[in-house]
Design an enzyme around this catalytic site. Structure first.
Site, PDB file in Angstrom:
ATOM      1  N   CYS A  81     -65.033 105.403 -46.362  1.00 50.28           N
ATOM      2  CA  CYS A  81     -64.341 104.397 -45.554  1.00 50.28           C
ATOM      3  C   CYS A  81     -64.412 104.831 -44.096  1.00 50.28           C
ATOM      4  O   CYS A  81     -63.838 105.844 -43.717  1.00 50.28           O
ATOM      5  CB  CYS A  81     -62.894 104.261 -46.002  1.00 50.28           C
ATOM      6  SG  CYS A  81     -62.040 102.872 -45.237  1.00 50.28           S
ATOM      7  N   ARG A 171     -54.561 104.508 -59.980  1.00 50.38           N
ATOM      8  CA  ARG A 171     -55.567 104.655 -58.913  1.00 50.38           C
ATOM      9  C   ARG A 171     -56.056 103.266 -58.532  1.00 50.38           C
ATOM     10  O   ARG A 171     -56.691 102.578 -59.336  1.00 50.38           O
ATOM     11  CB  ARG A 171     -56.723 105.530 -59.385  1.00 50.38           C
ATOM     12  CG  ARG A 171     -57.621 106.039 -58.255  1.00 50.38           C
ATOM     13  CD  ARG A 171     -58.639 107.046 -58.783  1.00 50.38           C
ATOM     14  NE  ARG A 171     -59.366 107.711 -57.721  1.00 50.38           N
ATOM     15  CZ  ARG A 171     -58.964 108.815 -57.092  1.00 50.38           C
ATOM     16  NH1 ARG A 171     -57.803 109.375 -57.445  1.00 50.38           N
ATOM     17  NH2 ARG A 171     -59.671 109.369 -56.137  1.00 50.38           N
ATOM     18  N   ARG A 173     -58.349 100.863 -56.303  1.00 46.19           N
ATOM     19  CA  ARG A 173     -59.577 100.847 -55.511  1.00 46.19           C
ATOM     20  C   ARG A 173     -60.150  99.435 -55.467  1.00 46.19           C
ATOM     21  O   ARG A 173     -59.950  98.648 -56.391  1.00 46.19           O
ATOM     22  CB  ARG A 173     -60.634 101.798 -56.108  1.00 46.19           C
ATOM     23  CG  ARG A 173     -60.270 103.282 -56.011  1.00 46.19           C
ATOM     24  CD  ARG A 173     -60.276 103.770 -54.576  1.00 46.19           C
ATOM     25  NE  ARG A 173     -60.025 105.195 -54.454  1.00 46.19           N
ATOM     26  CZ  ARG A 173     -58.838 105.747 -54.264  1.00 46.19           C
ATOM     27  NH1 ARG A 173     -57.753 104.967 -54.237  1.00 46.19           N
ATOM     28  NH2 ARG A 173     -58.692 107.049 -54.116  1.00 46.19           N
TER      29      ARG A 173
END
Length: 408
Positions: A81, A171, A173
């Protein structure tokens, strides 16, 4: 049925490869893993140990000639990122490249340089991509979508929290899939209602069903050239226009906020714990309990910056030790090492409080046991790998649904 050939970039220790190969429908024909900030290439060493050195590159991807990368049906990768803004003048827009060292533009360069570009893209990133940068919310994602549109790809995306679909780690994403305009799937998407694609017809909807949502649906165009988009997109707005689900085709965005629909089996933290006692190094000395409790605890205090500026600091209490009857918190890259930390996992055992062992962290990402165990690789480094990794089970389910979508 013939397997789809795959190029794997930013391979890490092979999470994408594991998930795709478990479906039996994909074959990795070339991979690349390079860590620019370190001399020792530990992740690449693990990758080669598990999958072999043949067709694997441990060279800076920005220095790899496109001609040296074989043609394939699909390109996959979890890229860093970064700031995806465009750093060219309007006069030079035709020779467009982004900022040097920004790896999104390396992907763009590979796709644009291929005579036979991959027909499918399967990429992953942190979910803040949808709202970065803070002074121009959503610009980075808009630039990526438009750059793929210019190369002939439609895109669908979804933010997926693995734990919401029964997997052992919370998690979250963003995953997105690109379909080249030469594919039947592109045409199917083009001929579908965008909302139907998001809810039932799309690859993500088939892999990870969603509940109907009452949130406002949002549709808008992205038609400016990349330089103008980089300079002006969403200027002055506090919120990103991109929700957690959406599609983009021929310059048009459709996006909405969806919620997970799942009532199957759920794996929780206690399910992945090693049944026998772990090595002594993972146990926390009772002398250290107070430090851990302070870091995990609620705080309202005055702190002083290096400049001498005093400010009020506050944060809420975390569950300590971690709850065993729920999916785990997100693993971060700083998970390893003995030093007390607010964010490291700590569990209660019969011998006292302890940190998670690398094998347990692997299980939270659904890797095979001891996948990262290799001579010369420390336990701290193994934990770092898992902080950077993705949940293999998510990739497997998307890969299976994508294969069905392509062959439907």
């Amino acid at each position: 049925m013939k397997k789809l050939k795959v190029i794997e970039l930013f391979a890490g220790v092979g999470g994408f490869r594991l998930g795709l190969e478990q479906t039996k429908h994909f074959e990795i024909v070339w991979s690349n893993q390079f860590e620019p900030s370190t001399k020792a290439q530990h992740a690449s060493q693990v990758y080669e140990a598990r999958f072999g050195a043949k067709h694997h590159s441990n060279k800076d991807i920005s220095e790899v000639a496109t001609a040296d990368i074989p043609d394939a049906d699909m390109l996959v990768g979890g890229f860093p990122c970064q700031d995806y803004s465009v750093a060219t003048t309007r006069q030079n827009a035709k020779g467009l490249i982004g900022k040097k060292g920004v790896l999104w533009w390396t992907i763009h360069h590979i796709l644009s340089g291929k005579k036979n570009p991959p027909k499918y893209l399967f990429l992953e990133n942190v979910d803040r991509l949808l709202k970065s940068p803070s002074n121009q919310r959503g610009r980075d994602f808009a630039v990526m979508l438009k750059s793929l549109d210019d190369l002939g790809y439609a895109v669908e995306w979804r933010v997926i929290n693995a734990a919401e679909y029964g997997m052992p780690q919370r998690r979250r994403r963003i995953f997105f899939i690109g379909y080249h305009k030469s594919t039947p799937t592109y045409k199917n998407l083009q001929n579908s209602e965008a909302s139907e694609w998001v809810h039932t017809q799309g690859t993500f909807a088939k892999a990870f069903p969603v509940a109907s949502t009452l949130t406002k649906k949002h549709s808008f165009s992205i038609t400016e050239d990349l330089v103008a988009l980089s300079e002006r997109f969403n200027i002055g707005e506090k919120l990103s226009p991109f929700q957690n689900s959406g599609v983009f085709i021929r310059g048009r965005v459709y996006t909405e906020k969806t919620s997970a629909s799942y009532d199957g089996k759920r794996t929780v933290l206690k399910d992945i714990l090693i049944k026998k006692e772990v090595l002594d190094e993972f146990y926390i000395s009772p002398d250290e309990y107070a430090k851990w409790d302070y870091l995990k605890g609620a705080k309202k205090e005055v702190r002083t910056a290096k400049s001498g500026f005093a400010y009020n600091y506050s944060e809420g209490r975390m569950i300590f030790p971690d709850a065993l009857d729920n999916a785990s918190r997100t693993i971060i890259t700083g998970e390893g090492g003995k030093s007390p930390s607010r964010f490291k996992h700590v569990v209660q055992s019969t011998k006292g409080l302890r940190r998670l062992a690398p094998l347990e962290l692997e299980r939270l990402n659904m890797f095979p046991d001891n996948h990262t165990k290799l001579e010369g690789i420390s336990n701290t480094k193994r934990a770092f790998f898992m902080g950077n990794a993705l949940v293999v089970g998510v990739v497997k389910k998307i890969g299976k649904a994508l294969h069905e979508q392509i062959n439907s």
